[in-house]
Design a protein around this motif. Structure first.
Motif, PDB file in Angstrom:
ATOM      1  N   UNK A  28       0.271  -7.487  41.347  1.00 45.63           N
ATOM      2  CA  UNK A  28      -0.167  -8.845  41.089  1.00 45.63           C
ATOM      3  C   UNK A  28       0.205  -9.804  42.204  1.00 45.63           C
ATOM      4  N   UNK A  29       1.077  -9.399  43.121  1.00 41.85           N
ATOM      5  CA  UNK A  29       1.465 -10.285  44.219  1.00 41.85           C
ATOM      6  C   UNK A  29       0.304 -10.552  45.160  1.00 41.85           C
ATOM      7  N   UNK A  30      -0.744  -9.742  45.070  1.00 42.60           N
ATOM      8  CA  UNK A  30      -1.907  -9.927  45.932  1.00 42.60           C
ATOM      9  C   UNK A  30      -3.042 -10.666  45.229  1.00 42.60           C
ATOM     10  N   UNK A  31      -2.743 -11.314  44.102  1.00 43.18           N
ATOM     11  CA  UNK A  31      -3.778 -12.024  43.353  1.00 43.18           C
ATOM     12  C   UNK A  31      -4.090 -13.368  43.991  1.00 43.18           C
ATOM     13  N   UNK A  32      -5.398 -13.648  44.151  1.00 41.16           N
ATOM     14  CA  UNK A  32      -5.821 -14.941  44.680  1.00 41.16           C
ATOM     15  C   UNK A  32      -6.249 -15.879  43.565  1.00 41.16           C
ATOM     16  N   UNK A  33      -6.907 -15.329  42.557  1.00 46.74           N
ATOM     17  CA  UNK A  33      -7.380 -16.153  41.444  1.00 46.74           C
ATOM     18  C   UNK A  33      -7.516 -15.297  40.193  1.00 46.74           C
ATOM     19  N   UNK A  34      -7.426 -15.957  39.055  1.00 45.80           N
ATOM     20  CA  UNK A  34      -7.671 -15.313  37.765  1.00 45.80           C
ATOM     21  C   UNK A  34      -8.764 -16.086  37.050  1.00 45.80           C
ATOM     22  N   UNK A  48     -16.229 -18.893  32.432  1.00 46.14           N
ATOM     23  CA  UNK A  48     -15.627 -19.835  31.496  1.00 46.14           C
ATOM     24  C   UNK A  48     -14.613 -20.725  32.210  1.00 46.14           C
ATOM     25  N   UNK A  49     -13.645 -20.109  32.876  1.00 47.23           N
ATOM     26  CA  UNK A  49     -12.577 -20.876  33.527  1.00 47.23           C
ATOM     27  C   UNK A  49     -11.911 -20.011  34.576  1.00 47.23           C
ATOM     28  N   UNK A  50     -11.280 -20.661  35.555  1.00 47.02           N
ATOM     29  CA  UNK A  50     -10.555 -19.930  36.588  1.00 47.02           C
ATOM     30  C   UNK A  50      -9.373 -20.749  37.069  1.00 47.02           C
ATOM     31  N   UNK A  51      -8.387 -20.044  37.596  1.00 48.97           N
ATOM     32  CA  UNK A  51      -7.207 -20.677  38.184  1.00 48.97           C
ATOM     33  C   UNK A  51      -6.904 -20.016  39.512  1.00 48.97           C
ATOM     34  N   UNK A  52      -6.819 -20.830  40.580  1.00 49.80           N
ATOM     35  CA  UNK A  52      -6.362 -20.303  41.853  1.00 49.80           C
ATOM     36  C   UNK A  52      -4.857 -20.106  41.764  1.00 49.80           C
ATOM     37  N   UNK A  53      -4.382 -18.938  42.177  1.00 53.36           N
ATOM     38  CA  UNK A  53      -2.983 -18.607  41.974  1.00 53.36           C
ATOM     39  C   UNK A  53      -2.065 -19.475  42.837  1.00 53.36           C
ATOM     40  N   UNK A  54      -2.482 -19.765  44.050  1.00 55.91           N
ATOM     41  CA  UNK A  54      -1.676 -20.591  44.950  1.00 55.91           C
ATOM     42  C   UNK A  54      -2.032 -22.055  44.711  1.00 55.91           C
ATOM     43  N   UNK A  55      -1.171 -22.755  44.031  1.00 55.16           N
ATOM     44  CA  UNK A  55      -1.415 -24.164  43.740  1.00 55.16           C
ATOM     45  C   UNK A  55      -1.846 -24.432  42.320  1.00 55.16           C
ATOM     46  N   UNK A  56      -2.410 -23.426  41.660  1.00 55.65           N
ATOM     47  CA  UNK A  56      -2.761 -23.575  40.251  1.00 55.65           C
ATOM     48  C   UNK A  56      -3.994 -24.402  39.950  1.00 55.65           C
ATOM     49  N   UNK A  95     -13.452 -11.817  28.553  1.00 54.32           N
ATOM     50  CA  UNK A  95     -12.822 -10.942  29.537  1.00 54.32           C
ATOM     51  C   UNK A  95     -11.980 -11.758  30.503  1.00 54.32           C
ATOM     52  N   UNK A  96     -10.835 -11.238  30.874  1.00 49.58           N
ATOM     53  CA  UNK A  96     -10.115 -11.827  31.996  1.00 49.58           C
ATOM     54  C   UNK A  96     -10.343 -10.953  33.224  1.00 49.58           C
ATOM     55  N   UNK A  97     -10.225 -11.579  34.387  1.00 42.91           N
ATOM     56  CA  UNK A  97     -10.518 -10.906  35.642  1.00 42.91           C
ATOM     57  C   UNK A  97      -9.586 -11.415  36.726  1.00 42.91           C
ATOM     58  N   UNK A  98      -9.326 -10.562  37.700  1.00 42.97           N
ATOM     59  CA  UNK A  98      -8.454 -10.921  38.815  1.00 42.97           C
ATOM     60  C   UNK A  98      -9.179 -10.712  40.136  1.00 42.97           C
ATOM     61  N   UNK A  99      -8.976 -11.655  41.037  1.00 46.54           N
ATOM     62  CA  UNK A  99      -9.558 -11.586  42.373  1.00 46.54           C
ATOM     63  C   UNK A  99      -8.439 -11.336  43.375  1.00 46.54           C
ATOM     64  N   UNK A 100      -8.642 -10.336  44.244  1.00 46.23           N
ATOM     65  CA  UNK A 100      -7.632 -10.007  45.249  1.00 46.23           C
ATOM     66  C   UNK A 100      -7.578 -11.066  46.342  1.00 46.23           C
ATOM     67  N   UNK A 108     -16.877 -18.247  40.462  1.00 44.29           N
ATOM     68  CA  UNK A 108     -17.820 -18.473  39.376  1.00 44.29           C
ATOM     69  C   UNK A 108     -18.644 -17.248  39.007  1.00 44.29           C
ATOM     70  N   UNK A 109     -18.692 -16.277  39.879  1.00 38.84           N
ATOM     71  CA  UNK A 109     -19.555 -15.116  39.657  1.00 38.84           C
ATOM     72  C   UNK A 109     -18.713 -13.893  39.316  1.00 38.84           C
ATOM     73  N   UNK A 110     -19.158 -13.041  38.382  1.00 35.76           N
ATOM     74  CA  UNK A 110     -18.385 -11.823  38.089  1.00 35.76           C
ATOM     75  C   UNK A 110     -18.134 -10.975  39.329  1.00 35.76           C
ATOM     76  N   UNK A 111     -19.071 -10.997  40.274  1.00 38.10           N
ATOM     77  CA  UNK A 111     -18.905 -10.229  41.496  1.00 38.10           C
ATOM     78  C   UNK A 111     -17.784 -10.716  42.390  1.00 38.10           C
ATOM     79  N   UNK A 112     -17.237 -11.893  42.109  1.00 39.55           N
ATOM     80  CA  UNK A 112     -16.122 -12.426  42.897  1.00 39.55           C
ATOM     81  C   UNK A 112     -14.801 -11.753  42.551  1.00 39.55           C
ATOM     82  N   UNK A 113     -14.777 -10.980  41.459  1.00 41.27           N
ATOM     83  CA  UNK A 113     -13.542 -10.425  40.932  1.00 41.27           C
ATOM     84  C   UNK A 113     -13.475  -8.915  41.117  1.00 41.27           C
ATOM     85  N   UNK A 114     -12.242  -8.436  41.246  1.00 36.70           N
ATOM     86  CA  UNK A 114     -12.022  -7.024  41.551  1.00 36.70           C
ATOM     87  C   UNK A 114     -11.525  -6.212  40.368  1.00 36.70           C
TER      88      UNK A 114
END
Length: 126
Positions: A28-34, A48-56, A95-100, A108-114
């Protein structure tokens, strides 16, 4: 690899509230957004919603703005989606999703997530 597991779905009456949780494990240390997405039967998976990990910094779909809140715990191991004033049209699998980190900047797009969780059903009765 990052593993995600959602919980907290269920059946609720219109106007009610639910809080979804997404527990993360792995690198999870390599997460950019959830992000949180939802998919109703026969429809596409919608943001639905997203949070950038650095800065929130948080972002919401117009349909949930003012009703839903995305947040995380202090250890950054769990992401929450607080859903208030629920409507029948909020019924979906969530669904929750994580972006590297380094995978991009869109959220905003499902394809943005890994990585994706298995989903949790939310049903809102009228």
């Amino acid at each position: 690899q990052v593993q995600l597991a959602e919980s907290g779905g269920g059946l609720v009456q219109a106007g009610g509230s639910l809080r979804l949780s997404c527990t993360t494990s792995g690198r999870t240390s390599t997460t950019h957004a959830m992000g949180w997405f939802r998919q109703a039967p026969g429809k596409e998976r919608d943001f639905v919603a997203a949070m950038r990990w650095n800065g929130g910094r948080t972002t919401y779909a117009d349909s949930v703005k003012g009703r839903f809140t995305i947040s995380r715990n202090d250890a950054a191991t769990t992401v929450y989606l607080q859903m208030n004033s629920l409507k029948p049209e909020d019924t979906a699998v969530y669904y929750c999703a994580a972006q590297r980190l380094g995978a991009g900047t869109g959220v905003f797009d499902p394809g943005d997530y890994d990585y994706w969780g298995q989903g949790t059903q939310v049903t809102v009765s009228s």
